[in-house]
Motif scaffolding. Sequence first.
Motif, mmCIF file in Angstrom:
data_model
loop_
_atom_site.group_PDB
_atom_site.id
_atom_site.type_symbol
_atom_site.label_atom_id
_atom_site.label_comp_id
_atom_site.label_asym_id
_atom_site.label_seq_id
_atom_site.Cartn_x
_atom_site.Cartn_y
_atom_site.Cartn_z
ATOM 1 N N SER A 72 0.820 -1.214 0.000
ATOM 2 C CA SER A 72 0.000 0.000 0.000
ATOM 3 C C SER A 72 0.852 1.261 0.000
ATOM 4 C CB SER A 72 -0.933 -0.006 1.220
ATOM 5 O OG SER A 72 -0.180 -0.014 2.418
ATOM 6 N N MET A 73 2.057 1.185 0.557
ATOM 7 C CA MET A 73 2.936 2.354 0.597
ATOM 8 C C MET A 73 3.691 2.545 -0.712
ATOM 9 S SD MET A 73 4.488 1.951 4.441
ATOM 10 C CE MET A 73 5.608 3.325 4.205
ATOM 11 N N GLY A 74 3.715 1.534 -1.572
ATOM 12 C CA GLY A 74 4.438 1.631 -2.829
ATOM 13 C C GLY A 74 3.665 2.405 -3.883
ATOM 14 N N PHE A 75 4.312 2.612 -5.024
ATOM 15 C CA PHE A 75 3.714 3.361 -6.128
ATOM 16 C C PHE A 75 3.771 2.509 -7.388
ATOM 17 C CE2 PHE A 75 4.848 5.744 -9.982
ATOM 18 C CZ PHE A 75 3.674 6.452 -10.191
ATOM 19 N N GLU A 76 2.689 2.552 -8.160
ATOM 20 C CA GLU A 76 2.669 1.877 -9.455
ATOM 21 C C GLU A 76 1.666 2.561 -10.371
ATOM 22 O OE1 GLU A 76 2.958 -2.431 -9.813
ATOM 23 O OE2 GLU A 76 1.168 -2.398 -11.080
ATOM 24 N N PHE A 77 2.125 2.833 -11.573
ATOM 25 C CA PHE A 77 1.264 3.357 -12.636
ATOM 26 C C PHE A 77 1.366 2.387 -13.805
ATOM 27 C CE2 PHE A 77 0.734 5.599 -16.642
ATOM 28 C CZ PHE A 77 -0.487 6.237 -16.459
ATOM 29 N N LYS A 78 0.216 1.876 -14.237
ATOM 30 C CA LYS A 78 0.177 0.885 -15.307
ATOM 31 C C LYS A 78 -0.867 1.297 -16.318
ATOM 32 C CE LYS A 78 -0.559 -4.086 -16.080
ATOM 33 N NZ LYS A 78 -0.875 -5.383 -15.423
ATOM 34 N N LYS A 79 -0.461 1.327 -17.598
ATOM 35 C CA LYS A 79 -1.391 1.747 -18.643
ATOM 36 C C LYS A 79 -1.187 0.871 -19.872
ATOM 37 C CE LYS A 79 -2.805 5.676 -21.514
ATOM 38 N NZ LYS A 79 -4.229 5.525 -21.160
ATOM 39 N N GLU A 80 -2.286 0.308 -20.350
ATOM 40 C CA GLU A 80 -2.241 -0.436 -21.602
ATOM 41 C C GLU A 80 -2.304 0.549 -22.763
ATOM 42 O OE1 GLU A 80 -4.833 -3.847 -24.033
ATOM 43 O OE2 GLU A 80 -5.422 -3.201 -22.026
ATOM 44 N N TYR A 81 -1.514 0.287 -23.777
ATOM 45 C CA TYR A 81 -1.501 1.210 -24.909
ATOM 46 C C TYR A 81 -1.538 0.438 -26.217
ATOM 47 C CZ TYR A 81 3.472 0.159 -25.687
ATOM 48 O OH TYR A 81 4.657 -0.468 -25.944
ATOM 49 N N ASN A 82 -2.107 1.088 -27.201
ATOM 50 C CA ASN A 82 -2.120 0.603 -28.575
ATOM 51 C C ASN A 82 -1.988 1.827 -29.456
ATOM 52 O OD1 ASN A 82 -2.402 -0.742 -30.963
ATOM 53 N ND2 ASN A 82 -4.579 -1.216 -30.710
ATOM 54 N N ALA A 83 -0.761 2.091 -29.839
ATOM 55 C CA ALA A 83 -0.452 3.340 -30.520
ATOM 56 C C ALA A 83 -1.196 3.457 -31.841
ATOM 57 C CB ALA A 83 1.051 3.449 -30.753
ATOM 58 N N GLN A 84 -1.818 4.609 -32.067
ATOM 59 C CA GLN A 84 -2.473 4.917 -33.334
ATOM 60 C C GLN A 84 -1.485 5.674 -34.213
ATOM 61 O OE1 GLN A 84 -5.438 3.741 -34.014
ATOM 62 N NE2 GLN A 84 -5.798 2.945 -31.942
ATOM 63 N N ASN A 85 -1.330 5.172 -35.435
ATOM 64 C CA ASN A 85 -0.370 5.761 -36.373
ATOM 65 C C ASN A 85 1.050 5.709 -35.828
ATOM 66 O OD1 ASN A 85 -2.499 6.459 -38.169
ATOM 67 N ND2 ASN A 85 -2.872 8.340 -37.002
ATOM 68 N N GLY A 86 1.313 4.707 -34.993
ATOM 69 C CA GLY A 86 2.679 4.503 -34.515
ATOM 70 C C GLY A 86 3.086 5.357 -33.347
ATOM 71 N N GLN A 87 2.201 6.179 -32.771
ATOM 72 C CA GLN A 87 2.591 7.048 -31.658
ATOM 73 C C GLN A 87 1.406 7.273 -30.735
ATOM 74 O OE1 GLN A 87 3.826 11.093 -32.614
ATOM 75 N NE2 GLN A 87 5.523 10.924 -31.162
ATOM 76 N N ILE A 88 1.711 7.368 -29.444
ATOM 77 C CA ILE A 88 0.693 7.655 -28.442
ATOM 78 C C ILE A 88 1.303 8.563 -27.389
ATOM 79 C CG2 ILE A 88 1.247 5.590 -27.081
ATOM 80 C CD1 ILE A 88 -1.704 5.422 -26.320
ATOM 81 N N GLU A 89 0.474 9.403 -26.801
ATOM 82 C CA GLU A 89 0.942 10.358 -25.799
ATOM 83 C C GLU A 89 -0.090 10.451 -24.682
ATOM 84 O OE1 GLU A 89 1.822 15.159 -25.493
ATOM 85 O OE2 GLU A 89 2.191 14.099 -27.398
ATOM 86 N N PHE A 90 0.399 10.455 -23.435
ATOM 87 C CA PHE A 90 -0.487 10.593 -22.280
ATOM 88 C C PHE A 90 0.313 11.178 -21.127
ATOM 89 C CE2 PHE A 90 1.206 6.295 -22.403
ATOM 90 C CZ PHE A 90 1.748 6.132 -21.136
ATOM 91 N N ASN A 91 -0.402 11.576 -20.081
ATOM 92 C CA ASN A 91 0.218 12.220 -18.922
ATOM 93 C C ASN A 91 0.165 11.306 -17.707
ATOM 94 O OD1 ASN A 91 0.719 14.593 -20.379
ATOM 95 N ND2 ASN A 91 -1.270 15.473 -19.821
ATOM 96 N N VAL A 92 1.165 11.442 -16.876
ATOM 97 C CA VAL A 92 1.242 10.731 -15.598
ATOM 98 C C VAL A 92 1.432 11.779 -14.508
ATOM 99 C CG1 VAL A 92 2.463 9.016 -14.212
ATOM 100 C CG2 VAL A 92 2.255 8.700 -16.692
ATOM 101 N N GLU A 93 0.502 11.822 -13.564
ATOM 102 C CA GLU A 93 0.570 12.810 -12.494
ATOM 103 C C GLU A 93 0.982 12.149 -11.186
ATOM 104 O OE1 GLU A 93 -2.223 16.211 -10.282
ATOM 105 O OE2 GLU A 93 -3.061 14.904 -11.856
ATOM 106 N N LEU A 94 2.016 12.698 -10.573
ATOM 107 C CA LEU A 94 2.479 12.228 -9.265
ATOM 108 C C LEU A 94 1.975 13.184 -8.196
ATOM 109 C CD1 LEU A 94 6.186 11.117 -9.934
ATOM 110 C CD2 LEU A 94 4.099 9.741 -9.965
ATOM 111 N N GLN A 95 1.210 12.647 -7.258
ATOM 112 C CA GLN A 95 0.644 13.471 -6.202
ATOM 113 C C GLN A 95 1.696 13.885 -5.170
ATOM 114 O OE1 GLN A 95 -2.352 14.646 -6.386
ATOM 115 N NE2 GLN A 95 -3.092 13.360 -8.077
ATOM 116 N N HIS A 96 2.742 13.093 -5.057
ATOM 117 C CA HIS A 96 3.818 13.401 -4.110
ATOM 118 C C HIS A 96 5.139 12.925 -4.695
ATOM 119 C CE1 HIS A 96 3.936 9.127 -2.992
ATOM 120 N NE2 HIS A 96 2.615 9.183 -3.040
#
Length: 313
Positions: free
Chosen positions: A56-80
Amino acid sequence: MNRPGLVASKPKNWSIFQQKMRNFKPQMRPFHLVIVYGILFVVSLFITLYGFITYSMGFEFKKEYNAQNGQIEFNVELQHSISEPVFLYYGLTSFHTNHRRFLASRDEKQLAGKDISEDALKDCDPRISDGIGIHEKYPCGLVAEAIFNDTFSIYSNSSLIKPSTANIYPSYETKLFRCPNDDCSSQRVNVTDPHFINWMRPQPFANFRKLEGVFVDGMPQGVYTVKINENIQGGQQSYQPSLKGSKYFVLSTRQWMGKRSLFIPIFALCISVMCIIVSIFYMCVSRYDQHLKEDYLQRHSMKIVQSSDKRQY
């Protein structure tokens, strides 16, 4: 008649030579088993609680992706802010790197930098030549041909931050990968690249993660922009729809037991539940056994009293 040879070879009359040692036969009574399983229950419960707390104290961000036209972009926000190292993984599902034919399609001598003729590259079948049939591939084989070549770029305040690729694979594997004449500039693939060496290590399951890099100094609080370039090569374009596989981008910290996972806490919880059930069972057995002993002693004492009364009469 005593023969000198037989007398000399006769073992000494010691207990250890004559198999006269006293044997040790412990008898685990129900009360003793309750104590053993109780101690195991306490240890398993401690591992369970500690594992869930660290998870519970650890951190993990996991996102499945399927790039459209060979590229994908998204944001990851760290609260702390995260002061400990943050590990960057890519994950694949339904990709069997442990398949026998896939795993054997490589040549260790070629990967070590030795000059191997095309006739000697039988282990690399069916990916031996470059398709033209003029010269052999370097490196040859299905494993090298199917290398994961998506690239990840992470930006913080429009500044590119690069993870460290040092120690993403065991150090002893460095000597197993060398370019011919130590010249990798003219090769199709740099076999000394840390990502290539890490990819060539087989995984036991079809769903797995591989380490891409490490942010050694952690990651400060903020919003990060992730750009993924999907480099489609060698039929990878049909990987997801045909095999129902998926690709993941993962940022995670590690626990005391390795990567962030609930396997060990859940396993320890199952052990603790089993121990408490077995302990209760043996407590009942011990109680029943005690009643049997008391009943036996009571009946035996009554028989002694009756026999003594008959003798007095």
